[in-house]
Design a protein around this motif. Structure first.
Motif, PDB file in Angstrom:
ATOM      1  N   GLY C 101      42.570  61.728  42.427  1.00 43.85           N
ATOM      2  CA  GLY C 101      41.693  62.693  41.771  1.00 43.85           C
ATOM      3  C   GLY C 101      41.051  62.089  40.533  1.00 43.85           C
ATOM      4  O   GLY C 101      39.861  62.237  40.298  1.00 43.85           O
ATOM      5  N   LEU C 102      41.846  61.363  39.759  1.00 47.18           N
ATOM      6  CA  LEU C 102      41.374  60.882  38.460  1.00 47.18           C
ATOM      7  C   LEU C 102      40.385  59.726  38.556  1.00 47.18           C
ATOM      8  O   LEU C 102      39.462  59.629  37.770  1.00 47.18           O
ATOM      9  CB  LEU C 102      42.572  60.451  37.604  1.00 47.18           C
ATOM     10  N   TYR C 103      40.612  58.840  39.536  1.00 46.74           N
ATOM     11  CA  TYR C 103      39.757  57.658  39.537  1.00 46.74           C
ATOM     12  C   TYR C 103      38.305  58.005  39.834  1.00 46.74           C
ATOM     13  O   TYR C 103      37.404  57.228  39.557  1.00 46.74           O
ATOM     14  CB  TYR C 103      40.307  56.597  40.516  1.00 46.74           C
ATOM     15  N   LYS C 104      38.079  59.197  40.389  1.00 43.27           N
ATOM     16  CA  LYS C 104      36.712  59.592  40.725  1.00 43.27           C
ATOM     17  C   LYS C 104      35.938  60.148  39.531  1.00 43.27           C
ATOM     18  O   LYS C 104      34.752  60.428  39.629  1.00 43.27           O
ATOM     19  CB  LYS C 104      36.740  60.643  41.827  1.00 43.27           C
TER      20      LYS C 104
ATOM     21  N   ALA D 264      33.466  68.903  33.616  1.00 43.06           N
ATOM     22  CA  ALA D 264      33.568  67.971  34.741  1.00 43.06           C
ATOM     23  C   ALA D 264      34.987  67.440  34.860  1.00 43.06           C
ATOM     24  O   ALA D 264      35.544  67.330  35.949  1.00 43.06           O
ATOM     25  CB  ALA D 264      32.586  66.827  34.551  1.00 43.06           C
ATOM     26  N   LEU D 265      35.557  67.132  33.721  1.00 43.25           N
ATOM     27  CA  LEU D 265      36.918  66.598  33.689  1.00 43.25           C
ATOM     28  C   LEU D 265      37.895  67.588  34.323  1.00 43.25           C
ATOM     29  O   LEU D 265      38.696  67.239  35.180  1.00 43.25           O
ATOM     30  CB  LEU D 265      37.296  66.370  32.233  1.00 43.25           C
ATOM     31  N   ILE D 266      37.796  68.832  33.886  1.00 40.63           N
ATOM     32  CA  ILE D 266      38.704  69.867  34.388  1.00 40.63           C
ATOM     33  C   ILE D 266      38.510  70.046  35.887  1.00 40.63           C
ATOM     34  O   ILE D 266      39.462  70.026  36.670  1.00 40.63           O
ATOM     35  CB  ILE D 266      38.461  71.200  33.639  1.00 40.63           C
ATOM     36  N   VAL D 267      37.235  70.172  36.285  1.00 38.85           N
ATOM     37  CA  VAL D 267      36.938  70.391  37.693  1.00 38.85           C
ATOM     38  C   VAL D 267      37.489  69.248  38.548  1.00 38.85           C
ATOM     39  O   VAL D 267      38.078  69.466  39.600  1.00 38.85           O
ATOM     40  CB  VAL D 267      35.416  70.546  37.894  1.00 38.85           C
ATOM     41  N   ALA D 271      40.007  69.781  41.407  1.00 39.53           N
ATOM     42  CA  ALA D 271      39.462  69.631  42.750  1.00 39.53           C
ATOM     43  C   ALA D 271      39.894  68.334  43.408  1.00 39.53           C
ATOM     44  O   ALA D 271      39.942  68.239  44.621  1.00 39.53           O
ATOM     45  CB  ALA D 271      37.938  69.703  42.710  1.00 39.53           C
ATOM     46  N   GLY D 272      40.225  67.340  42.577  1.00 42.75           N
ATOM     47  CA  GLY D 272      40.656  66.063  43.126  1.00 42.75           C
ATOM     48  C   GLY D 272      41.817  66.227  44.084  1.00 42.75           C
ATOM     49  O   GLY D 272      42.006  65.442  45.002  1.00 42.75           O
TER      50      GLY D 272
END
Lengths: 413, 347, 285, 287
Positions: C101-104, D264-267, D271-272
């Motif tokens: 999730g984070l790397y994106k 964006a960070l939160i989403v 969502a990731g």
């Protein structure tokens, strides 16, 4: 007298200006939404006519293009609302986008989204050529412009504007240096000494890329003024040239050879930076010790502690470019009376004085002088010995032409 | 002397979950051995460990006298035929066949010779320039087989290679495979869940369940005299019945006395194959036909004796009895007694 | 049959209308007027002047080659980072879900903020320089450097997630069995990767390369603030012209940039369809 | 290190990844993540609160929250945030609605000129936005859409539509024909097929496309400004001035970056975890 070199530069023009431009008091104004009879307005009856009309409009919209000015305008709009009870809708904008927006609106014949636009002084040729600027001789009717610098009242950087595009803030390009690294005796006094200093201190002088910041394009014009003589110099100061003419001249003329030579030598030892802020950041990081800067921006950076306290300013002999930013009323503005009132208040003595005291924002009012600068600030602004003596008027179209030619002649060779 | 393939106490567990209890197995050179079991019995895990894709948690594998389990897959001298065929979709048939030889640095002319040979024995003439997606399922299967055979490995692994084909093709390919094995004689380990396939092809069958080897034997042994309930049930149809045994005598739930194939005492389980029960219509019979299915070669009945039901098959040459007919029946020969072991511990 | 066929075409047309129609009107119209504008003088007469300017001036010519350079280099860098990263992401490791999730995240960061980040981290006399100063190291010049390393780093920073996402999926689409088959046929890890994984993932990889190339060639905020002041890509020069209100010149530059992207795209199409065509020919034989 | 050496002596071969290596792999990856993403963000945050940060100090000499207070204290900021959110949501929903039929055609109908249509749909990604922005502004003035929320929404959809169409057509491609035939044979009409079969199956695509549209809309500046400002104030319109590269003040720019990035960070963090990567890749990477 601030900007007295304007007089020298614009002398030739003075007569032609008068004949070319009928004062915009007449009915042939390009204003689309007039609710007052402009031809009847004089400095004397201004408030009597305009205040009721403005109050009837009830609201006024203002754009500000300069990020560092939002606090300043907050003070203005607050006092405006308090004084007249007219609401100010205020927006910080990106100058380039706002210019294009207004041009598009004008082209479409629609009402402008804004009534008062604090715009970059260099934008006049573009905005006026597209008919965006409302033809109201502000400098001739606003009571607070009674003491306005007479040259600026009719011309801006050599262009006649007939009072429609009055600067409300003056600023000055300069050479800034960190006195912790540059000793008082080493501070360059002219362009030769500057080059010599740079050669002795490789990569310690920052020169803003002319295309990316006024401190750089002001500098290239100053270099040209320093080296050009005779007819060449005359062309250089011929404010009647259009941008296209200036470009052609800059690209082809042999006159500019000394300028290109100077830059070729300078750029071997100096750092070309990506903007006014870039130069200042590198000085703050102690990578550069000297650079091309704007006086008022230096004050802002000092206020945010983004420059060392040891930072000082100076001007080079034969002069460096002084400029300013204007407030104008777009031709298609909807709240003209309120707009006039707001511009008038911006030129009020109290406000202009406060602006100078807090931001080193110089004033086109002749009754506001260097002496009003508080002692605590004095060492961070340009010293009396060089300012306004070495301030020369900007000629932004020529600066831009030189910048473009520099791109072709030096940077991409 | 050591067998060609020797698996000793192989185990595999993921954390606390054991997927392979200690498994030991030896396969002789040239033998065709099938590992048979339902899905999840550990046969695929075993295969992956043999191939080197997955690592064993314990135990050893030896192939042709060399320790195998520490070598990477590419150094194992094992070739595999996959259920999905796993042909390289971006290479022609010829390139697929040559890939392994190239990887093992087999000289070019030797390569050509070997490929020509497998093309011959796997009947791939005319397909060499095709791409895999232009082949039918059966053709793909044959290419996959040829790709493994061309390596001339010490061991051929088959992972349910026929399960993606339709019944008829499967039969003919099964036949071809046996013939091929006879011809090349490579030691082969064949994994399947299809008991018919296992019976038809193998020298020996290894029955696996729940991560253990249940029983090993020839198809005949396992079918006729399985030791475990699981084997009896998994290979073919059978009737499992509880008997009260004493010596070689036993009493079925409905009181009938039978002979057991070995002595026992107390409650025991027997496996009674449907084809070992002969029925005839009999007004006084104890059983009633509850369903009939005509399968061509055989007739398949279910009959009820009290609360129990028995499966019975009969050669299909006679007219079927109708449902509801009362029948009596005979058991041919002694009844096969199963080992008295709960299924989970069968090992 | 023909009625059915007509019916189908009609259905297709109806389905395509919302999306394509929307873009035709709200995107196609302004684009067309830009295209027309790029061939006009301010008074409306036809001219090639604006294009001539692009192909004769030293700065714009250099701008063109700089654009291509800034298009290519970040792609190469991202590729060398994305491929190993995709391989790692295939493995299971602690916190994999959170990581993917984070790397994106960089996907959502506007270019100008990426530029700002580069300045904050790498500016001379900035954080790293100060960190390394006590041990006598100085960072090479990474902001405003002549080779545009800062631009390339920033571009790659923004592209690596995009590429990794696509390449990971391309690898994931290759059945495990095929890889295992290669291994059992004697291919080492590396050879399996080179001869099986890479060719099979190629369509995804080339598509990713193409899209990132187009993206980084036309990005302007990053080269504008971290690139060298001398060699400026066409995109930056275009914004410069925009500020001067020379729309015709902006249009012409935009057209040249777009044309370049479209040529690359078409070359890709013709290349891939040729490959497709060849294999279909093979099917017939 | 020694441990490793012993290990490799005992075993003739060492697999690249063993179960024991997993913590190492994840430590390495997270370290890279920290260096590449967390570090710049942290430094930006420090800039936003630094009150003087001059060499050789590695950390700011002193801190101030006054700049944050000043920017957050702008009474119009919350209004701009709400406008931005409203616009972003509307854009996302409308984009999905407009994209669906076209994506269906692109994903499931073979037709001539499909490649051409594909390129055209991709065009807004290829053509520099600046070229279109001015033209759009002119058109909108004529249509009376300038300075309206509707205008801003319409112009933003031009930017969000391509990706949504591509993501959705990739999604639709994966829906098996049999499913639709089955539904039809069970008596479902077109409407109920869409509602009960297609929509539920396209949720992953909608999720991915919606996410990208939302962020795309939330951060759009050029076109929104020319069409909407000053009447419509979105967050970027309100804040982008601080990001003007030529006069940018790092501390203010850092604050603005944070305000823009936070949603964006939160989403992305939320969502990731639910987003399907393969679909995202199919939509974005396929040409």
């Amino acid at each position: 007298m601030p900007m007295k070199f304007f007089a020298a530069g614009a002398l030739v023009l003075a007569t032609s200006v008068a004949s070319l431009l009928t004062p915009a008091l007449a009915a042939d104004t390009n204003m689309k939404n007039l609710d007052i009879d402009l031809s009847k307005v004089t400095r004397e009856n201004f408030y009597d006519i305009v205040v009721p009309a403005a109050k009837a409009e009830g609201t006024v919209t203002m754009y500000n293009f300069a990020g560092s000015f939002s606090d300043t305008w907050k003070k203005l709009t607050d006092s405006f609302e308090a004084k007249y009870g007219i609401k100010v809708v205020y927006s910080d904008v990106n100058g380039d986008q706002a210019n294009q927006q207004l041009i598009a609106v004008q082209a479409a014949g629609q009402d402008a989204p804004v009534d008062v636009y604090f715009a970059g002084g260099g934008g006049y040729p573009l905005l006026s050529s597209k008919g965006v600027i409302g033809k109201i001789a502000l400098t001739k009717v606003l009571p607070n412009m009674a003491t306005y610098d007479p040259v600026l009242a009719d011309t801006v950087f050599g262009r006649a504007h007939g009072g429609t595009f009055p600067l409300v803030h003056l600023n000055q390009t300069a050479i800034g240096y960190d006195s912790a690294f540059v000793k008082a005796n080493d501070v360059p006094k002219n362009f030769e000494e500057l080059l010599a200093w740079a050669e002795n201190h490789p990569k310690r002088l920052g020169v803003t890329l002319p295309a990316k910041g006024g401190s750089g394009s002001g500098f290239i014009y100053s270099v040209a003024l320093n080296y050009l003589t005779g007819d060449c110099r005359k062309t250089l100061m011929d404010y009647s040239l259009t941008l296209k003419q200036a470009e052609d001249w800059a690209m082809k003329s042999e006159c500019l050879k000394p300028v290109w030579d100077y830059y070729s030598r300078l750029l071997k030892v100096a750092e070309l930076t990506n903007g006014n802020a870039d130069t200042l950041n590198l000085i703050n990081n102690r990578q550069l010790y000297m650079g091309t800067v704007w006086e008022d921006q230096v004050m802002t950076f000092l206020g945010n502690k983004q420059l060392p306290d040891s930072f000082r300013l100076t001007l080079l002999e034969k002069g460096q470019v002084g400029s300013g930013d204007a407030m104008f009323v777009p031709a298609n503005a909807k709240h003209v009376a309120a707009a006039l009132l707001l511009v008038d208040l911006a030129m009020g003595k109290d406000f202009q004085t406060w602006k100078l005291e807090t931001k080193a924002s110089r004033s086109p009012r002749t009754d506001i002088t260097n002496d009003l600068i508080p002692a605590a600030m004095k060492e961070h602004v340009l010293p009396k010995s060089v300012y306004p003596r070495l301030s020369v008027p900007a000629f932004w179209d020529m600066s831009q032409a030189l910048a473009e030619a520099l791109d072709e002649k030096v940077l991409n060779q | 002397m050591m067998s060609e393939l020797e698996i000793r106490n192989l185990t595999k567990h993921y954390g606390e979950t054991r997927v392979l209890h200690p498994v030991s197995l030896s396969v002789e050179r040239g033998e065709f051995v099938t590992i048979l079991g339902p899905s999840g019995c550990g046969k695929s895990t075993l295969l992956r460990i043999l191939m080197g894709i997955s690592e064993a948690s314990g135990g050893e594998i030896h192939l042709a006298g060399k320790r195998l389990d520490l070598a990477p897959p590419e150094a194992r001298d094992i070739a595999m035929v996959f259920q999905s065929y796993a042909l390289f979709p971006h290479m022609s048939v010829a390139k697929n066949l040559g890939f392994g030889l190239k990887m093992k640095n087999v000289p070019k002319d030797e390569r050509a010779k070997r490929i020509a040979h497998v093309v011959d024995i796997c009947n791939l003439h005319g397909l060499l320039d095709r791409m895999p997606r232009q082949l039918s399922g059966g053709q793909q299967q044959r290419v996959a087989l040829a790709r493994a055979v061309v390596m001339q490995p010490s061991l051929l692994l088959f992972d349910e290679p026929l399960s993606n084909l339709d019944a008829k093709l499967r039969d003919s390919l099964r036949h071809d495979l046996v013939a091929l094995h006879r011809r090349i004689g490579t030691t082969s380990l064949y994994v399947t869940h299809d008991q018919a396939e296992a019976m038809a092809m193998s020298d020996r069958i290894v029955v696996m369940n729940a991560g253990r080897i249940v029983e090993i034997g020839t198809p005949l042994e396992l079918y006729r005299s399985p030791r475990h309930v699981f084997t009896a049930q998994f290979l073919g149809q059978t009737n499992l019945l509880t008997v009260e045994a004493s010596g070689t005598g036993g009493r079925l739930p409905w009181g009938q006395v039978i002979t057991l194939d070995r002595p026992a005492t107390g409650t025991a389980q027997v496996s009674l194959r449907p084809e070992n029960i002969a029925i005839i219509a009999d007004e006084n019979g104890v059983a009633t036909v509850s369903s009939v299915a005509f399968l061509g070669a055989t007739l398949f009945y279910t009959m009820e004796i009290g609360t129990l039901s028995l499966k019975v098959s009969q050669a299909g040459g006679v007219d079927p009895l109708s449902v509801g007919t009362r029948v009596s029946f005979d058991l041919a020969g002694p009844v096969h007694l199963l080992d008295h072991l709960p299924m989970a511990e069968a090992a | 049959m023909s009625v059915l066929h007509r019916h189908r075409s009609l259905q297709l047309l109806l389905l395509l209308t919302p999306g394509v129609g929307y873009l035709l009107f709200f995107f196609g119209t302004p684009l067309l007027s830009a295209l027309v504008g790029s061939f006009q003088l301010e008074d409306g007469t036809f001219t090639l002047n604006w294009y001539q300017c692009i192909f004769t001036r030293a700065s714009t010519l250099r701008g063109l080659s700089t654009s291509i350079y800034y298009g290519t280099m970040p792609v190469l860098l991202s590729l060398t980072l994305s491929v190993p990263l995709s391989l790692l992401l295939r493995r299971s490791f602690l916190g994999r879900k959170l990581f993917s999730g984070l790397y994106k995240l960089p996907l959502a960061v506007p270019g100008i903020i990426v530029g700002l980040m580069v300045i904050v981290v790498f500016e001379r006399g900035g954080f790293f320089d100060r960190l390394l100063a006590p041990i006598g190291f100085t960072l090479p010049k990474l902001v405003r450097d002549d080779w545009g390393i800062g631009v390339i780093l920033a571009g790659a920073w923004k592209q690596v997630p995009f590429m990794t996402l696509i390449i990971t999926s391309a690898f994931a689409a290759i059945p495990e069995d095929i890889r295992h088959a290669a291994r059992s046929l004697g291919a080492s890890r590396l050879k399996t990767f080179l001869f099986v994984d890479i060719p099979l993932a190629m369509p995804g990889i080339t598509a990713a390369i193409l899209l990132t190339f187009i993206g980084s060639m036309s990005s302007f905020a990053i080269p504008d603030i971290v690139g060298p002041p001398t060699a400026r890509p066409l995109s930056v020069l275009m914004v410069q012209e925009f500020k001067q209100g020379r729309f015709e010149q902006v249009y012409a530059m935009g057209m040249v940039l777009s044309l370049f992207a479209i040529i690359v795209l078409l070359a890709y199409y013709s290349l891939t369809s040729r490959i497709g065509h060849d294999s279909r020919k093979g099917e017939q034989s | 290190m020694t441990l490793l050496a012993i290990d490799s002596r005992e075993a003739p071969r060492r697999r690249l990844f063993k179960a024991e290596d997993r913590p190492l792999v994840s430590a390495g990856l997270y370290l890279a993540l920290a260096l590449c993403i967390a570090l710049p963000l942290t430094l930006m945050f420090l800039w936003s609160v630094a009150d003087g940060w001059q060499p050789p100090s590695i950390f700011p000499q002193s801190f101030t929250t006054s700049r944050w207070i000043h920017i957050l204290g702008d009474e119009n900021l919350v209004a701009a945030l709400l406008t931005s959110l409203f616009i972003a949501f509307t854009v996302t929903i409308l984009t999905a609605l407009i994209a669906m039929p076209t994506a269906w055609a692109m994903g499931r109908f073979p037709f001539r000129l499909k490649r051409l249509v594909e390129i055209f749909i991709l065009a807004p990604v290829i053509i520099p936005g600046l070229v279109v922005a001015v033209g759009v502004g002119k058109v909108f003035l004529l249509l009376g859409l300038a300075y309206s929320v509707a205008g801003v929404i319409i112009v933003q959809i031009v930017g969000t539509l391509p990706l949504m169409i591509r993501l959705m057509s990739a999604t639709f491609e994966t829906i098996p024909d049999e499913l639709i035939h089955a539904a039809r044979s069970l008596g479902a009409g077109t409407a109920s097929i869409v509602l009960h079969v297609i929509l539920p199956l396209s949720v992953p695509g909608l999720l991915a496309g919606g996410l990208m549209s939302f962020i795309g809309s939330f951060e759009e500046f050029d076109k929104s400004f020319i069409v909407g400002a000053p009447v419509i104030q979105t967050l970027p319109i309100k804040l982008y001035m601080y990001l003007d590269p030529y006069s940018m003040q790092l501390p203010l720019a850092a604050i603005v970056s944070f305000i823009l990035l936070l949603p964006a960070l939160i989403v992305f963090i939320i969502a990731g975890r639910i987003m399907r990567d393969d679909l995202m890749a199919a939509g974005m990477g396929k040409i």
